[in-house]
Design a protein around this motif. Structure first.
Motif, PDB file in Angstrom:
ATOM      1  N   VAL A   1     -15.301  -5.833  -6.514  1.00  0.00           N
ATOM      2  CA  VAL A   1     -16.055  -6.515  -5.454  1.00  0.00           C
ATOM      3  C   VAL A   1     -16.285  -7.958  -5.855  1.00  0.00           C
ATOM      4  O   VAL A   1     -16.665  -8.246  -6.991  1.00  0.00           O
ATOM      5  N   VAL A   2     -16.035  -8.872  -4.912  1.00  0.00           N
ATOM      6  CA  VAL A   2     -16.385 -10.275  -5.100  1.00  0.00           C
ATOM      7  C   VAL A   2     -16.934 -10.785  -3.772  1.00  0.00           C
ATOM      8  O   VAL A   2     -16.312 -10.607  -2.726  1.00  0.00           O
ATOM      9  N   SER A   3     -18.133 -11.361  -3.811  1.00  0.00           N
ATOM     10  CA  SER A   3     -18.796 -11.827  -2.597  1.00  0.00           C
ATOM     11  C   SER A   3     -18.885 -10.670  -1.599  1.00  0.00           C
ATOM     12  O   SER A   3     -19.369  -9.590  -1.940  1.00  0.00           O
ATOM     13  N   ASP A   4     -18.377 -10.857  -0.376  1.00  0.00           N
ATOM     14  CA  ASP A   4     -18.407  -9.780   0.613  1.00  0.00           C
ATOM     15  C   ASP A   4     -17.055  -9.094   0.763  1.00  0.00           C
ATOM     16  O   ASP A   4     -16.792  -8.438   1.775  1.00  0.00           O
ATOM     17  N   LEU A   5     -16.202  -9.231  -0.245  1.00  0.00           N
ATOM     18  CA  LEU A   5     -14.878  -8.635  -0.201  1.00  0.00           C
ATOM     19  C   LEU A   5     -14.781  -7.437  -1.147  1.00  0.00           C
ATOM     20  O   LEU A   5     -15.382  -7.426  -2.220  1.00  0.00           O
ATOM     21  N   LEU A   6     -14.018  -6.446  -0.729  1.00  0.00           N
ATOM     22  CA  LEU A   6     -13.669  -5.320  -1.573  1.00  0.00           C
ATOM     23  C   LEU A   6     -12.171  -5.371  -1.827  1.00  0.00           C
ATOM     24  O   LEU A   6     -11.380  -5.493  -0.892  1.00  0.00           O
ATOM     25  N   CYS A   7     -11.785  -5.271  -3.091  1.00  0.00           N
ATOM     26  CA  CYS A   7     -10.366  -5.257  -3.468  1.00  0.00           C
ATOM     27  C   CYS A   7     -10.029  -3.870  -4.003  1.00  0.00           C
ATOM     28  O   CYS A   7     -10.784  -3.307  -4.794  1.00  0.00           O
ATOM     29  N   SER A   8      -8.907  -3.329  -3.566  1.00  0.00           N
ATOM     30  CA  SER A   8      -8.508  -1.996  -4.004  1.00  0.00           C
ATOM     31  C   SER A   8      -7.075  -2.017  -4.511  1.00  0.00           C
ATOM     32  O   SER A   8      -6.186  -2.612  -3.907  1.00  0.00           O
ATOM     33  N   GLY A   9      -6.861  -1.365  -5.655  1.00  0.00           N
ATOM     34  CA  GLY A   9      -5.530  -1.237  -6.227  1.00  0.00           C
ATOM     35  C   GLY A   9      -5.088   0.208  -6.174  1.00  0.00           C
ATOM     36  O   GLY A   9      -5.898   1.129  -6.360  1.00  0.00           O
ATOM     37  N   SER A  10      -3.810   0.429  -5.915  1.00  0.00           N
ATOM     38  CA  SER A  10      -3.337   1.779  -5.637  1.00  0.00           C
ATOM     39  C   SER A  10      -2.054   2.110  -6.392  1.00  0.00           C
ATOM     40  O   SER A  10      -1.318   1.225  -6.837  1.00  0.00           O
ATOM     41  N   ALA A  11      -1.780   3.413  -6.469  1.00  0.00           N
ATOM     42  CA  ALA A  11      -0.511   3.879  -7.007  1.00  0.00           C
ATOM     43  C   ALA A  11       0.646   3.537  -6.085  1.00  0.00           C
ATOM     44  O   ALA A  11       1.809   3.680  -6.481  1.00  0.00           O
ATOM     45  N   ASP A  12       0.345   3.062  -4.867  1.00  0.00           N
ATOM     46  CA  ASP A  12       1.423   2.631  -3.962  1.00  0.00           C
ATOM     47  C   ASP A  12       1.919   1.226  -4.276  1.00  0.00           C
ATOM     48  O   ASP A  12       2.714   0.658  -3.522  1.00  0.00           O
TER      49      ASP A  12
END
Length: 377
Positions: free
Chosen positions: A301-312
């Protein structure tokens, strides 16, 4: 344009589709192949980016000089080889770094500057410390059954230490392990204060900590548990507040929003669930984020953003507006599962009209990448 299916209900028949049309810019500004191993942990600390790898290496890289260091492969002076197996987690508190290892141990490091004004990591201790072990080993009640034929003292982790979290004041360290325990350590003397045995029914993969002391743990048993310190006179131990059960498979990553009112959980069911505190302090799912094609492995999470990393092999950038979340961008470039993510605001490029962020990613393709994200305000 990337899109997100929004679900405000667990019933997919009530799902609705939303699109977010915003001229978001994103590009990879640094990419380097980490030789002979993959990256298993990643964290920002001051002017450094710290990385832990599958072959026992911890590296400290100057963030303002990443391109130079990578281009010249001048990294040996900032590398330490320690322990056995992968470095599973790294956390930073001031100039102290804590590392979790596959060899069941936690190591404590200090950033030192030598006469040549080059910083390096110096190991201070291995947890549990010798004194902690010595004080517990002689007392039979301090021994717990690990397997049918093996006992150990309660201060020991007996499987991979999978994740760490440190309190905002730097005084308390929390560790979780595949041995299903949650342990609490005092950082001033590195003493193990408490061990929550059988905190989950299976391996614990993730831990998140709020500023007021609530501890969130996520496990392969598909459950998230919330723990809170008791203020009773009998003893200030952690007790189970509640168990959250909505995911259909093991939970790999947890993150709290900036204001800590929202918990994000990522699992092998390819879903990110958004949990919010209700008026009576319960946690309820307000949104389910769908978009990744494979397991969610990392969240930041940074500021109002969510970052997601995936096996894809992709990274998705999400933003929420009144419990409706939109996918702002999909970052493509990794050739393997994205195991690690961390992020920060790029103040040097932010302005009155746009916000800029740096996303650091790494994973099983052995690549470390830095992404520049620009979002109009």
């Amino acid at each position: 344009m990337p899109h997100l299916q929004i679900s405000n209900s667990q019933d997919d028949s009530q799902s609705q589709y939303s699109y977010y049309h915003l001229p978001v810019t994103h590009h990879c500004i640094v990419s380097i192949k980490h030789k002979n191993s993959y990256i298993s942990s990643l964290v920002i600390g001051g002017k450094f980016l710290y990385t832990g790898s599958s072959n026992k290496e911890i590296r400290m890289l100057k963030r303002d000089n990443l391109r130079y260091e990578f281009d010249h492969e001048n990294l040996n002076n900032s590398m330490i080889i320690t322990g056995k197996g992968a470095v599973k987690s790294l956390v930073v508190s001031a100039d102290t770094i804590y590392s979790a290892h596959q060899d069941h141990k936690i190591r404590v490091w200090k950033v030192d500057e030598n006469e040549a004004q080059q910083e390096k990591l110096t190991q201070l201790a291995t947890l549990p410390t010798f004194s902690d072990r010595a004080l517990t080993i002689l007392i039979p009640k301090n021994h717990v059954q690990v397997t049918r034929h093996k006992k150990s003292t309660w201060v020991h982790h007996n499987d991979t230490v999978s994740a760490l979290a440190v309190s905002g004041d730097g005084l308390v360290l929390y560790s979780v392990s595949w041995d299903r325990t949650l342990k609490i350590w005092r950082t001033t003397d590195l003493k193990c204060l408490e061990s929550v045995a059988n905190a989950h029914d299976d391996a614990i993969n993730a831990v998140a900590l709020s500023s007021h002391g609530d501890v969130y743990t996520g496990s392969t048993d598909k459950k998230i548990k919330i723990w809170r310190k008791s203020n009773s006179i009998e003893g200030k131990k952690h007790y189970l507040v509640t168990t959250l059960e909505k995911h259909r498979s093991g939970i790999n990553a947890l993150a709290l929003s900036t204001n800590e009112n929202v918990l994000y959980s990522g699992a092998s069911d390819r879903l990110i669930m958004v949990w919010e505190k209700s008026a009576d302090d319960d946690m309820v799912v307000v949104c389910t984020l769908k978009g990744h094609a494979k397991s969610i492995l990392s969240l930041s999470v940074v500021s109002d953003l969510l970052c997601s990393g995936s096996a894809d092999e992709t990274i998705r950038i999400w933003r929420g507006v009144e419990n409706c979340y939109f996918c702002l961008a999909v970052l493509e470039g990794h050739n393997g599962p994205v195991k690690c993510l961390t992020s920060e605001t790029d103040h040097s490029r932010s302005s009155d009209t746009s916000a800029s962020y740096l996303i650091y990613s790494a994973g099983l393709d052995s690549d470390i990448k830095v992404w520049q994200i620009g979002i109009p305000l």
